[in-house]
Write an enzyme that holds these catalytic residues in place. Structure first.
Site, mmCIF file in Angstrom:
data_model
loop_
_atom_site.group_PDB
_atom_site.id
_atom_site.type_symbol
_atom_site.label_atom_id
_atom_site.label_comp_id
_atom_site.label_asym_id
_atom_site.label_seq_id
_atom_site.Cartn_x
_atom_site.Cartn_y
_atom_site.Cartn_z
ATOM 1 N NE ARG A 64 4.894 1.564 -3.461
ATOM 2 C CZ ARG A 64 3.675 1.600 -4.128
ATOM 3 N NH1 ARG A 64 2.683 2.119 -3.735
ATOM 4 N NH2 ARG A 64 3.912 1.716 -5.384
ATOM 5 C CG HIS A 68 7.004 6.126 -4.263
ATOM 6 N ND1 HIS A 68 5.729 5.682 -4.626
ATOM 7 C CD2 HIS A 68 7.718 4.878 -4.556
ATOM 8 C CE1 HIS A 68 5.780 4.392 -5.413
ATOM 9 N NE2 HIS A 68 6.903 4.072 -4.971
ATOM 10 C CG ASP A 76 11.686 17.551 -2.804
ATOM 11 O OD1 ASP A 76 10.868 16.370 -2.714
ATOM 12 O OD2 ASP A 76 11.779 18.165 -3.677
ATOM 13 C CG ASN A 96 1.633 8.637 -5.164
ATOM 14 O OD1 ASN A 96 2.296 7.753 -4.395
ATOM 15 N ND2 ASN A 96 1.025 9.724 -4.731
ATOM 16 N N PRO A 163 10.155 3.117 -10.578
ATOM 17 C CG PRO A 163 11.222 1.710 -8.897
ATOM 18 C CD PRO A 163 10.864 3.110 -9.238
ATOM 19 C CG HIS A 193 8.786 -5.113 -2.313
ATOM 20 N ND1 HIS A 193 8.876 -5.393 -3.360
ATOM 21 C CD2 HIS A 193 8.444 -4.044 -1.910
ATOM 22 C CE1 HIS A 193 8.535 -4.063 -4.001
ATOM 23 N NE2 HIS A 193 8.536 -3.070 -3.183
ATOM 24 C CB SER A 244 6.919 -13.057 8.851
ATOM 25 O OG SER A 244 8.008 -12.889 7.771
HETATM 26 C C1 HEM Z 1 13.003 -2.097 -7.253
HETATM 27 C C2 HEM Z 1 11.690 -1.350 -7.669
HETATM 28 C C3 HEM Z 1 10.521 -1.229 -6.912
HETATM 29 C C4 HEM Z 1 9.503 -1.524 -7.516
HETATM 30 C C5 HEM Z 1 9.125 -2.074 -8.879
HETATM 31 C C6 HEM Z 1 8.346 -1.570 -6.425
HETATM 32 C C7 HEM Z 1 7.251 -1.878 -6.591
HETATM 33 C C8 HEM Z 1 6.232 -1.929 -5.600
HETATM 34 C C9 HEM Z 1 4.773 -2.127 -5.957
HETATM 35 C C10 HEM Z 1 4.146 -2.538 -7.389
HETATM 36 C C11 HEM Z 1 4.035 -2.036 -4.684
HETATM 37 C C12 HEM Z 1 2.557 -2.685 -4.530
HETATM 38 C C13 HEM Z 1 1.807 -1.445 -4.364
HETATM 39 C C14 HEM Z 1 0.317 -1.563 -4.417
HETATM 40 O O1 HEM Z 1 -0.096 -2.251 -5.224
HETATM 41 O O2 HEM Z 1 -0.490 -1.155 -3.519
HETATM 42 C C15 HEM Z 1 5.185 -1.967 -3.666
HETATM 43 C C16 HEM Z 1 4.758 -2.138 -2.536
HETATM 44 C C17 HEM Z 1 5.772 -1.486 -1.549
HETATM 45 N N1 HEM Z 1 7.063 -1.187 -1.689
HETATM 46 FE FE1 HEM Z 1 8.108 -1.190 -3.531
HETATM 47 N N2 HEM Z 1 9.137 -1.178 -5.435
HETATM 48 C C18 HEM Z 1 10.380 -1.286 -5.448
HETATM 49 C C19 HEM Z 1 11.288 -0.739 -4.472
HETATM 50 C C20 HEM Z 1 10.685 -0.554 -3.167
HETATM 51 C C21 HEM Z 1 11.679 0.257 -2.305
HETATM 52 C C22 HEM Z 1 13.243 0.288 -2.550
HETATM 53 C C23 HEM Z 1 11.118 0.349 -1.088
HETATM 54 C C24 HEM Z 1 11.696 1.176 0.070
HETATM 55 C C25 HEM Z 1 12.896 1.056 0.401
HETATM 56 C C26 HEM Z 1 9.745 -0.138 -1.280
HETATM 57 C C27 HEM Z 1 8.697 -0.207 -0.311
HETATM 58 C C28 HEM Z 1 7.705 -0.725 -0.666
HETATM 59 C C29 HEM Z 1 6.722 -1.223 0.614
HETATM 60 C C30 HEM Z 1 6.909 -0.929 1.959
HETATM 61 C C31 HEM Z 1 5.538 -1.505 -0.015
HETATM 62 C C32 HEM Z 1 4.084 -1.943 0.679
HETATM 63 C C33 HEM Z 1 3.278 -0.930 0.671
HETATM 64 C C34 HEM Z 1 1.942 -0.923 1.478
HETATM 65 O O3 HEM Z 1 1.749 -1.968 2.059
HETATM 66 O O4 HEM Z 1 1.184 -0.149 1.527
HETATM 67 N N3 HEM Z 1 9.559 -0.561 -2.639
HETATM 68 N N4 HEM Z 1 6.210 -1.779 -4.381
HETATM 69 C C1 LIG Z 2 -5.097 10.550 -7.831
HETATM 70 C C2 LIG Z 2 -5.335 9.878 -6.508
HETATM 71 O O1 LIG Z 2 -6.240 9.212 -6.146
HETATM 72 N N1 LIG Z 2 -4.258 10.110 -5.739
HETATM 73 C C3 LIG Z 2 -4.403 9.399 -4.078
HETATM 74 C C4 LIG Z 2 -2.920 9.143 -3.955
HETATM 75 O O2 LIG Z 2 -2.831 8.799 -2.461
HETATM 76 C C5 LIG Z 2 -3.469 9.507 -1.435
HETATM 77 C C6 LIG Z 2 -3.596 8.989 -0.241
HETATM 78 O O3 LIG Z 2 -4.242 7.534 -0.374
HETATM 79 C C7 LIG Z 2 -5.066 9.959 -1.896
HETATM 80 O O4 LIG Z 2 -5.598 11.000 -1.193
HETATM 81 C C8 LIG Z 2 -4.845 10.565 -3.371
HETATM 82 O O5 LIG Z 2 -6.270 10.800 -3.751
#
Ligand code: HEM
Ligand SMILES: CC(=O)N[C@H]1CO[C@H](CO)[C@@H](O)[C@@H]1O
Ligand SMILES: *[C@@H]1O[C@H](CO)[C@@H](O)[C@H](O)[C@H]1NC(C)=O
Ligand SMILES: *[C@@H]1O[C@H](CO)[C@@H](O)[C@H](O)[C@H]1NC(C)=O
Ligand SMILES: *[C@@H]1O[C@H](CO)[C@@H](O)[C@H](O)[C@H]1NC(C)=O
Length: 321
Positions: A64, A68, A76, A96, A163, A193, A244
């Site tokens: 993720r 981002h 970068d 973030n 997004p 996802h 899974s």
């Molecule tokens: C299409 C638009 C996308 C939206 C709106 C979106 C939104 C989100 C949101 C809301 C979460 C949950 C974060 C949380 O609550 O901690 C998430 C998790 C995640 N996203 Fe996306 N995402 C998008 C695209 C992508 C893309 C393109 C990737 C990578 C190629 C990606 C990879 C991930 C991964 C791996 C997680 C899990 C993170 C974790 O387990 O800590 N996402 N995303």
């Molecule tokens: C504002 C804030 O809490 N940002 C966090 C973003 O994610 C990193 C890694 O978990 C945190 O260290 C930051 O504090």
């Protein structure tokens, strides 16, 4: 005379090709460090393996984080910069708040600096680590080009382009197109996802009114389960793919079709015939999913990269030199 004109014409064509899409071709190379730091990719892989063996969730964070980083202002490593007295960095933008895994990158960087000082960029480390996370989860190995250089700026304001989980299809599509990616790229990259977690606040509002969003409604049993996990006002996390959660499979698309898509931004991929067709194709063809995902990651990894003499190779991924 005709020869001269031909030469000029050729030159114009070359320039036109290089500038097609309004972007200068990225000069990234597979095996970029094979001469300057032959163990670079190996070290990253070892550290990913070590970290994910301890905490499998970190791979999803790395994946993720890479998305981002690239999506905001190019791959970068600006996402790795800490805020300073005068600057609120990307990683501290609200969107973030939930990114983790920065410590793993620090560790990789320390090891790399010890063997090849000032050679391997943080941006490349992140690109390799995202790939290695996918591989750790059982996804197919794919090549990642190197040669990115690290940026000197990170601004929380840039993260506002990311997004959001409640964006609809046309909104998401516009965002991706504005960053040089297509709707098809978005559909395949969303397959990420299939691993990881989400916090309740990314989707809980809709749980208490499942039909409100106008998209394919969520399976009622699944919604009930989620309401249990996310009582109003709670701050829990749930896995994005309950079947899974840490396997890099095409289950994400199958979940969408069985109305087990978690985020509105996931479910919205069923809202047109064209997007639904792609979802069905990935749901039924694992190999196609893996191949297309690898291609799209390659493209994501080329977004607005700094190469050559631009940017720098940070000594510490959290701070500009
Ligand atoms: C299409 C638009 C996308 C939206 C709106 C979106 C939104 C989100 C949101 C809301 C979460 C949950 C974060 C949380 O609550 O901690 C998430 C998790 C995640 N996203 Fe996306 N995402 C998008 C695209 C992508 C893309 C393109 C990737 C990578 C190629 C990606 C990879 C991930 C991964 C791996 C997680 C899990 C993170 C974790 O387990 O800590 N996402 N995303
Ligand atoms: C504002 C804030 O809490 N940002 C966090 C973003 O994610 C990193 C890694 O978990 C945190 O260290 C930051 O504090
Ligand atoms: C912040 O800005 C002040 C005044 O412009 C400057 O003196 C200081 O060195 C800056 N600090 C950092 C960490 O850049
Ligand atoms: C999608 O969202 C945008 C911006 O929020 C909105 O203007 C548009 O009407 C929405 N489209 C659909 C089909 O809901
Ligand atoms: C959610 O959890 C985090 C970390 O446990 C905490 O810092 C934050 O304040 C919590 N937010 C809410 C809304 O409870």
């Amino acid at each position: 005379m005709g020869f001269q004109i031909e030469k000029i014409w050729m030159a114009i064509m070359v320039v036109a090709i290089c500038l097609s899409n309004g972007r200068v071709e990225a000069h990234l190379e597979v095996g970029f460090y094979s001469g300057s730091c032959p163990t670079a990719e190996l070290i990253v892989r070892e550290e990913v393996e070590k970290a994910l063996t301890e905490d499998q969730g970190l791979g999803a964070d790395l994946l993720r984080m890479f998305f981002h980083d690239c999506f905001t202002n190019g791959c970068d490593a600006s996402i790795l910069l800490d805020s300073t007295e005068n600057n609120t960095a990307e990683k501290d933008a609200k969107v973030n708040l939930t990114l983790e895994g920065f410590e793993i990158i620090d560790h990789m960087k320390e090891r790399l600096e010890a063997v090849c000082k000032g050679v391997v960029s943080c941006a490349d480390i992140l690109a390799f680590a995202a790939r290695d996370s996918v591989v750790h989860y059982g996804g197919v190995h794919f090549k990642v080009a190197g040669g990115r250089r690290d940026g000197r700026v990170s601004s929380s304001a840039d993260a506002s382009i990311l997004p959001s989980s409640d964006h609809n299809l046309s909104h998401l599509t516009k965002l991706f197109i504005s960053r040089g990616l297509s709707q098809s790229d978005m559909i395949i990259l969303s397959g990420a996802h299939t691993v990881g977690i989400a916090h309740c606040d990314a989707f809980a509002e809709r749980l208490y009114d499942v039909h409100a969003d106008g998209y394919e409604a969520m399976d009622e049993k699944y919604a009930a389960h989620l309401r249990q996990q996310c009582p109003p006002g709670s701050n829990n996390t749930v896995v994005l793919n309950p079947h899974s959660p840490y396997v890099f499979d095409n289950r994400y698309y199958k979940n969408l079709l069985s109305r087990h898509g978690l985020l509105v931004s996931d479910r919205t991929l069923l809202s047109t015939h064209g997007t639904m067709t792609q979802v069905k194709r990935y749901a039924s063809n694992y190999k196609r999913f893996q191949r297309k995902f690898a291609d799209a990651m390659f493209k994501l990894g080329e977004m607005d990269v700094l190469t050559g003499a631009d940017g720098e190779i940070r000594a510490n991924c959290r701070a500009i030199n």
